[in-house]
Design a protein around this motif. Structure first.
Motif, PDB file in Angstrom:
ATOM      1  N   GLY A   8     -15.656  -7.755  -2.775  1.00  4.71           N
ATOM      2  CA  GLY A   8     -16.393  -8.490  -1.754  1.00  4.71           C
ATOM      3  C   GLY A   8     -16.501  -7.809  -0.408  1.00  4.71           C
ATOM      4  N   GLY A   9     -15.848  -6.682  -0.249  1.00  2.47           N
ATOM      5  CA  GLY A   9     -15.947  -5.966   1.018  1.00  2.47           C
ATOM      6  C   GLY A   9     -17.314  -5.321   1.178  1.00  2.47           C
ATOM      7  N   ARG A  38      -4.428  -6.609   6.311  1.00  2.00           N
ATOM      8  CA  ARG A  38      -5.431  -5.585   6.618  1.00  2.00           C
ATOM      9  C   ARG A  38      -4.771  -4.421   7.349  1.00  2.00           C
ATOM     10  NH1 ARG A  38      -9.120  -8.868  11.104  1.00  2.00           N
ATOM     11  NH2 ARG A  38      -7.588  -8.866  12.809  1.00  2.00           N
ATOM     12  N   GLN A  39      -5.425  -3.272   7.230  1.00  2.00           N
ATOM     13  CA  GLN A  39      -4.866  -2.063   7.851  1.00  2.00           C
ATOM     14  C   GLN A  39      -5.985  -1.157   8.313  1.00  2.00           C
ATOM     15  OE1 GLN A  39      -2.226   0.240   5.318  1.00  2.00           O
ATOM     16  NE2 GLN A  39      -1.077   0.951   7.103  1.00  2.00           N
ATOM     17  N   TYR A  94      -6.179  -6.004   1.977  1.00  2.00           N
ATOM     18  CA  TYR A  94      -5.345  -5.962   0.783  1.00  2.00           C
ATOM     19  C   TYR A  94      -4.880  -7.370   0.401  1.00  2.00           C
ATOM     20  CZ  TYR A  94      -4.832  -0.966   1.805  1.00  2.00           C
ATOM     21  OH  TYR A  94      -5.060   0.363   2.053  1.00  2.00           O
ATOM     22  N   CYS A  95      -4.867  -7.607  -0.871  1.00  2.00           N
ATOM     23  CA  CYS A  95      -4.320  -8.825  -1.441  1.00  2.00           C
ATOM     24  C   CYS A  95      -2.856  -8.562  -1.824  1.00  2.00           C
ATOM     25  CB  CYS A  95      -5.160  -9.168  -2.673  1.00  2.00           C
ATOM     26  SG  CYS A  95      -4.571 -10.507  -3.674  1.00  2.00           S
ATOM     27  N   ASN A  96      -2.004  -9.554  -1.604  1.00  6.06           N
ATOM     28  CA  ASN A  96      -0.587  -9.432  -1.946  1.00  6.06           C
ATOM     29  C   ASN A  96      -0.116 -10.707  -2.612  1.00  6.06           C
ATOM     30  OD1 ASN A  96       2.376 -10.189  -0.744  1.00  6.06           O
ATOM     31  ND2 ASN A  96       2.245  -8.035  -1.322  1.00  6.06           N
ATOM     32  N   ALA A  97       0.660 -10.551  -3.686  1.00  6.82           N
ATOM     33  CA  ALA A  97       1.248 -11.688  -4.397  1.00  6.82           C
ATOM     34  C   ALA A  97       2.764 -11.622  -4.244  1.00  6.82           C
ATOM     35  CB  ALA A  97       0.862 -11.650  -5.870  1.00  6.82           C
ATOM     36  N   GLY A 108      -7.081  -2.675  -2.381  1.00  7.16           N
ATOM     37  CA  GLY A 108      -7.761  -2.822  -1.097  1.00  7.16           C
ATOM     38  C   GLY A 108      -9.273  -2.776  -1.216  1.00  7.16           C
ATOM     39  N   THR A 109      -9.930  -3.404  -0.256  1.00 11.00           N
ATOM     40  CA  THR A 109     -11.382  -3.375  -0.166  1.00 11.00           C
ATOM     41  C   THR A 109     -11.767  -3.171   1.297  1.00 11.00           C
ATOM     42  OG1 THR A 109     -13.437  -4.531  -0.758  1.00 11.00           O
ATOM     43  CG2 THR A 109     -11.624  -5.898   0.017  1.00 11.00           C
ATOM     44  N   GLN A 110     -12.717  -2.291   1.523  1.00 14.54           N
ATOM     45  CA  GLN A 110     -13.096  -1.938   2.892  1.00 14.54           C
ATOM     46  C   GLN A 110     -14.058  -2.968   3.463  1.00 14.54           C
ATOM     47  OE1 GLN A 110     -12.261   0.950   4.912  1.00 14.54           O
ATOM     48  NE2 GLN A 110     -13.286  -0.310   6.473  1.00 14.54           N
TER      49      GLN A 110
END
Length: 115
Positions: A8-9, A38-39, A94-97, A108-110
């Motif tokens: 979706g980025g 995010r980073q 970034y998604c984290n579980a 990650g997605t930009q």
């Protein structure tokens, strides 16, 4: 094998909207607390939003009122709806579980916010 796959980025103009998705597999998704981080280059990874197994949510001050985190346990997916995007929202998201000592990351997605 645990996988978290973000999508979706993309490139969006200031003031625009995007919805990020993170599809999880290999974990009992409904019991995990899910985070979006995010980073940007040269900076530490920043926690953006959290949703618990009980659907409690929390947001960084910088995104409150503009971003909404939600989850669909039937689809093993967490979302980040982003409105009123600003150039400073540009980052890799970034998604984290997280569940007790278990912690998993997506690739990650930009997201780029620029005119």
């Amino acid at each position: 094998q645990v996988q978290l796959v973000e999508s979706g980025g993309g490139l969006v103009q200031p003031g625009g909207s995007l919805r990020l998705s993170c599809a999880a597999s290999g974990i009992p998704f409904s019991i995990y607390t899910m985070h979006w981080y995010r980073q940007t280059p040269g900076k530490q990874r920043e926690l953006v939003a959290t949703i618990t197994r009980g659907d409690s949510t929390n947001y960084a001050d910088s995104v409150k009122g503009r971003f909404t985190i939600s989850r669909d346990n039937a689809k093993n997916t967490v979302y980040l709806q982003m409105f009123s995007l600003k150039p400073e929202d540009t980052a890799i998201y970034y998604c984290n579980a997280e569940f007790t000592s278990r912690n998993y990351w997506g690739q990650g997605t930009q997201v780029t916010v620029s005119s």
